[in-house]
Design an enzyme around this catalytic site. Structure first.
Site, PDB file in Angstrom:
ATOM      1  N   ASN A 155     -10.683 -25.413 -34.173  1.00  0.00           N
ATOM      2  CA  ASN A 155     -12.015 -26.410 -34.175  1.00  0.00           C
ATOM      3  C   ASN A 155     -11.888 -27.649 -34.767  1.00  0.00           C
ATOM      4  OD1 ASN A 155     -11.952 -24.730 -36.556  1.00  0.00           O
ATOM      5  ND2 ASN A 155     -14.166 -24.800 -36.438  1.00  0.00           N
ATOM      6  N   GLU A 254     -10.478 -18.013 -44.834  1.00  0.00           N
ATOM      7  CA  GLU A 254     -11.669 -18.664 -44.653  1.00  0.00           C
ATOM      8  C   GLU A 254     -12.263 -18.130 -43.217  1.00  0.00           C
ATOM      9  OE1 GLU A 254     -11.013 -22.826 -45.204  1.00  0.00           O
ATOM     10  OE2 GLU A 254     -11.267 -22.609 -47.483  1.00  0.00           O
ATOM     11  N   CYS A 288     -17.647 -23.231 -38.206  1.00  0.00           N
ATOM     12  CA  CYS A 288     -17.778 -22.178 -38.901  1.00  0.00           C
ATOM     13  C   CYS A 288     -19.115 -22.059 -39.641  1.00  0.00           C
ATOM     14  CB  CYS A 288     -16.571 -21.806 -39.683  1.00  0.00           C
ATOM     15  SG  CYS A 288     -16.155 -23.038 -40.751  1.00  0.00           S
ATOM     16  N   GLU A 467     -11.617 -22.623 -52.011  1.00  0.00           N
ATOM     17  CA  GLU A 467     -10.495 -23.432 -51.843  1.00  0.00           C
ATOM     18  C   GLU A 467     -11.573 -24.818 -52.039  1.00  0.00           C
ATOM     19  OE1 GLU A 467      -7.443 -23.928 -48.976  1.00  0.00           O
ATOM     20  OE2 GLU A 467      -7.213 -21.693 -48.856  1.00  0.00           O
TER      21      GLU A 467
HETATM   22  P1  NAD Z   1      -8.216 -16.941 -34.483  1.00  0.00           P
HETATM   23  O1  NAD Z   1      -8.490 -15.988 -35.658  1.00  0.00           O
HETATM   24  O2  NAD Z   1      -8.284 -16.491 -33.058  1.00  0.00           O
HETATM   25  O3  NAD Z   1      -6.987 -17.893 -34.635  1.00  0.00           O
HETATM   26  C1  NAD Z   1      -6.587 -18.601 -35.648  1.00  0.00           C
HETATM   27  C2  NAD Z   1      -5.040 -18.634 -36.028  1.00  0.00           C
HETATM   28  O4  NAD Z   1      -4.599 -17.368 -36.198  1.00  0.00           O
HETATM   29  C3  NAD Z   1      -4.341 -19.138 -34.490  1.00  0.00           C
HETATM   30  O5  NAD Z   1      -3.370 -20.088 -35.060  1.00  0.00           O
HETATM   31  C4  NAD Z   1      -3.955 -17.926 -34.100  1.00  0.00           C
HETATM   32  O6  NAD Z   1      -2.480 -18.017 -33.293  1.00  0.00           O
HETATM   33  C5  NAD Z   1      -3.365 -17.071 -35.288  1.00  0.00           C
HETATM   34  N1  NAD Z   1      -3.569 -15.648 -35.250  1.00  0.00           N
HETATM   35  C6  NAD Z   1      -4.127 -14.766 -34.346  1.00  0.00           C
HETATM   36  N2  NAD Z   1      -3.707 -13.608 -34.370  1.00  0.00           N
HETATM   37  C7  NAD Z   1      -2.980 -13.651 -35.390  1.00  0.00           C
HETATM   38  C8  NAD Z   1      -2.107 -12.491 -36.206  1.00  0.00           C
HETATM   39  N3  NAD Z   1      -2.371 -11.366 -35.875  1.00  0.00           N
HETATM   40  N4  NAD Z   1      -1.327 -12.740 -37.126  1.00  0.00           N
HETATM   41  C9  NAD Z   1      -1.166 -14.125 -37.500  1.00  0.00           C
HETATM   42  N5  NAD Z   1      -1.707 -15.105 -36.703  1.00  0.00           N
HETATM   43  C10 NAD Z   1      -2.524 -14.842 -35.980  1.00  0.00           C
HETATM   44  O7  NAD Z   1      -9.293 -18.172 -34.787  1.00  0.00           O
HETATM   45  P2  NAD Z   1      -9.882 -19.383 -33.734  1.00  0.00           P
HETATM   46  O8  NAD Z   1     -10.437 -18.823 -32.545  1.00  0.00           O
HETATM   47  O9  NAD Z   1      -8.762 -20.321 -33.575  1.00  0.00           O
HETATM   48  O10 NAD Z   1     -11.002 -20.358 -34.600  1.00  0.00           O
HETATM   49  C11 NAD Z   1     -12.219 -19.925 -34.637  1.00  0.00           C
HETATM   50  C12 NAD Z   1     -12.464 -19.082 -35.889  1.00  0.00           C
HETATM   51  O11 NAD Z   1     -12.404 -19.440 -36.999  1.00  0.00           O
HETATM   52  C13 NAD Z   1     -14.283 -18.654 -35.939  1.00  0.00           C
HETATM   53  O12 NAD Z   1     -14.340 -17.284 -36.336  1.00  0.00           O
HETATM   54  C14 NAD Z   1     -14.632 -19.596 -36.916  1.00  0.00           C
HETATM   55  O13 NAD Z   1     -15.765 -19.102 -37.663  1.00  0.00           O
HETATM   56  C15 NAD Z   1     -13.509 -19.488 -37.990  1.00  0.00           C
HETATM   57  N6  NAD Z   1     -13.398 -20.696 -38.710  1.00  0.00           N
HETATM   58  C16 NAD Z   1     -13.729 -20.382 -40.200  1.00  0.00           C
HETATM   59  C17 NAD Z   1     -13.794 -21.311 -41.063  1.00  0.00           C
HETATM   60  C18 NAD Z   1     -13.885 -21.331 -42.407  1.00  0.00           C
HETATM   61  O14 NAD Z   1     -13.734 -22.106 -43.301  1.00  0.00           O
HETATM   62  N7  NAD Z   1     -14.465 -20.218 -42.980  1.00  0.00           N
HETATM   63  C19 NAD Z   1     -13.449 -22.755 -40.552  1.00  0.00           C
HETATM   64  C20 NAD Z   1     -13.224 -22.896 -39.254  1.00  0.00           C
HETATM   65  C21 NAD Z   1     -13.110 -21.741 -38.339  1.00  0.00           C
END
Ligand code: NAD
Length: 486
Positions: A155, A254, A288, A467
């Site tokens: 995002n 996060e 997020c 962080e």
């Molecule tokens: P996601 O969890 O689908 O993917 C994030 C990353 O994790 C990607 O690079 C993906 O390839 C990798 N990944 C997926 N499964 C994995 C596994 N089993 N092992 C290791 N790596 C793996 O998230 P997304 O769809 O890319 O992002 C959106 C989500 O992120 C939303 O839930 C949002 O709330 C959250 N988010 C949180 C914050 C925060 O600071 N709290 C900030 C931005 C986004």
């Protein structure tokens, strides 16, 4: 057709299994480039390179020199601003006005701010008596944790990746970044920057691929990785934490949110509309910290619904380069389908659709993109999945409340605990309510205002750890006590 390569040990390399995947532009569904997927062997190579760099010039470099190098990284990002901007906009479809204002400048700032912080952080010092009367002193030093695995979402790709890489490098660690498969470009471009400013090879590595059975899992399971920092969905965070338990490796997580906005009748309503409007719809709702549940005091509820409806209907969806565009598409067709399922679910559960609820009519050249209408609902019960699950789209449900305590209870009625935005001109109420909401960040009369020196993170299912500022040092360094008998 260009193929984006992995960046391992200072070199751009194709994955050893010769597999690649498509990088799709969400604006129109066109193919931007192919991306070379890293194999388990490539991840091994990246870990070895990162370990060697730790033992080599990077590990021996003095803090002052390391900081200078990070300032140079920031300067080089700024010099190549337009390339970073084009790459980020193509991968995400977000408006240029947004990416040029937030994503790229913050991507550079993350190196500068942490270069400053590590130079200025104080240590501990204690004197203690000893039986022989000579005494002893204790002082603390911070040492790098080692090789850090950095797993990123799509995002805010550059911003959220550098938010981790900046402090990790400032503290003297080396990193292996696994960018989201949806947004691989800016992390790769950063490899060129690292080389250009002379960051030693192996300090910054990028491996491309997916999660399970691919680069993400290979990296998080790798015993040569000393700690893992992750931003993404809560379910993914749980999988990563399970992998990290082998070898008792620390995680910084996060994760997702289902954030509440609270609007009291004594607020400045136009400011609240602007704030909640941004919190619900900015970056097409893919933030997020965004707000999908808004609780509004009943006496201003109808006025608020009408004004937020106008706000949503005045948003301009369109090509990112168009200066009047303030809403881009969702990241992918797959995510569009997910958000549409929630739009459908809201109808099934009896929501009144105040505006939106479907796919907008776009001009022919954009019709294959993953567009979605900004959407507002009222009338849903709190138990609806639309009210409890993170949708990550440009949508918000508005619910009236009567009492302050009721608003606090509703805001806290979620397994998540990331952020809240609350709107009131009553100072006592603002402080009173802020202290009672179970979140890592509470904004009062604002949203998404971030001083990078402050703590950032979530409670409950929204994450582990903080962080930002000195808090990042807690994760990216080990604090060692040195005890000296005098
Ligand atoms: P996601 O969890 O689908 O993917 C994030 C990353 O994790 C990607 O690079 C993906 O390839 C990798 N990944 C997926 N499964 C994995 C596994 N089993 N092992 C290791 N790596 C793996 O998230 P997304 O769809 O890319 O992002 C959106 C989500 O992120 C939303 O839930 C949002 O709330 C959250 N988010 C949180 C914050 C925060 O600071 N709290 C900030 C931005 C986004």
């Amino acid at each position: 057709m260009k193929t984006l390569e992995n960046f391992i040990n200072g070199e751009f390399v194709l994955g050893s299994n010769k597999q690649s995947f498509d990088n799709i532009n969400p604006i129109n569904g066109s193919l931007i480039c192919k991306v070379s997927e890293a194999s388990e062997r490539d991840v091994d190579l990246a870990v070895s390179a990162a370990r060697s760099a730790l033992a080599g010039p990077w590990g021996k470099m003095k803090l002052a020199e390391r900081s200078q190098m990070l300032y140079a990284v920031a300067a080089e990002i700024k010099r190549r601003f337009d390339e970073f901007l084009d790459a980020e906009v193509a991968d995400t479809g977000k408006p240029v006005s947004l990416a040029s204002h937030i994503d790229i400048p913050r991507g550079a700032a993350n190196f500068e701010i942490f270069a400053d912080i590590v130079k200025n952080v104080p240590g501990e010092y204690f004197e203690m008596p000893t039986p022989d009367g000579t005494g002893a002193i204790n002082y603390s030093i911070r040492v790098p944790k080692g090789v850090i695995g950095v797993i990123c979402p799509w995002n805010l790709p550059l911003l959220l990746m550098t938010w981790k890489v900046g402090p990790a490098l400032a503290c003297g660690n080396t990193v292996i970044v696994k960018p989201s498969e949806e947004t691989p470009s800016t992390a790769t471009l950063l490899g060129e920057v690292m080389n250009a400013v002379g960051v030693p090879k192996g300090v910054y590595n990028v491996i491309h691929g997916f999660g399970p059975g691919s680069a993400g899992e290979f990296l998080t399971k790798h015993p040569g990785v000393d700690a893992i920092t992750f931003t993404g969905e809560t379910g993914t965070g749980e999988a990563i934490m399970a992998n990290a338990s082998k070898g008792v490796r620390p995680v910084s997580l996060e994760l997702g949110g289902k954030n509440a906005g609270l609007v009291f009748a004594d607020c400045d309503i136009d400011a609240a509309i602007d704030g909640i409007g941004r919190a619900a719809f900015a970056n097409c709702g893919q933030v997020c910290l965004g707000t999908e549940r808004v609780y509004v005091e009943r006496t201003i509820f109808d006025e608020f619904v009408g004004k937020l409806k106008s706000y949503a209907e005045n948003l301009k969806l369109g090509a990112p380069q168009d200066k009047s565009t303030n809403l881009g598409p969702l990241i992918s067709k797959e995510h569009q389908q997910k958000v549409l399922r929630y739009y459908e679910k809201a109808r099934e559960d009896g929501a009144a659709v105040i505006t939106g609820g479907g796919i907008p009519q776009m001009p022919e050249e954009l019709s294959k993109g993953s567009w979605i209408q900004p959407t507002i609902w009222t009338g849903l019960a709190e138990k609806s999945a639309v009210m409890s699950e993170e949708i990550f789209g440009p949508c918000a449900h508005l619910t009236p409340f009567d009492e302050e305590d009721e608003a606090i209870r509703l805001a806290n009625d979620t397994p998540y605990g990331l952020a809240t935005t609350l709107w009131t001109t009553n100072l006592s109420r603002a402080h009173r309510v802020a202290s009672q909401i179970d979140v890592g960040i509470c904004w009062i009369n604002s949203w998404f205002l971030r001083d990078l020196r402050t703590a950032f993170g979530g409670m409950k299912n929204s994450g582990i750890g903080r962080e930002g500022g000195v808090h990042s040092l807690e994760f990216y360094t080990e604090l060692r006590n040195v005890c000296v008998k005098l």
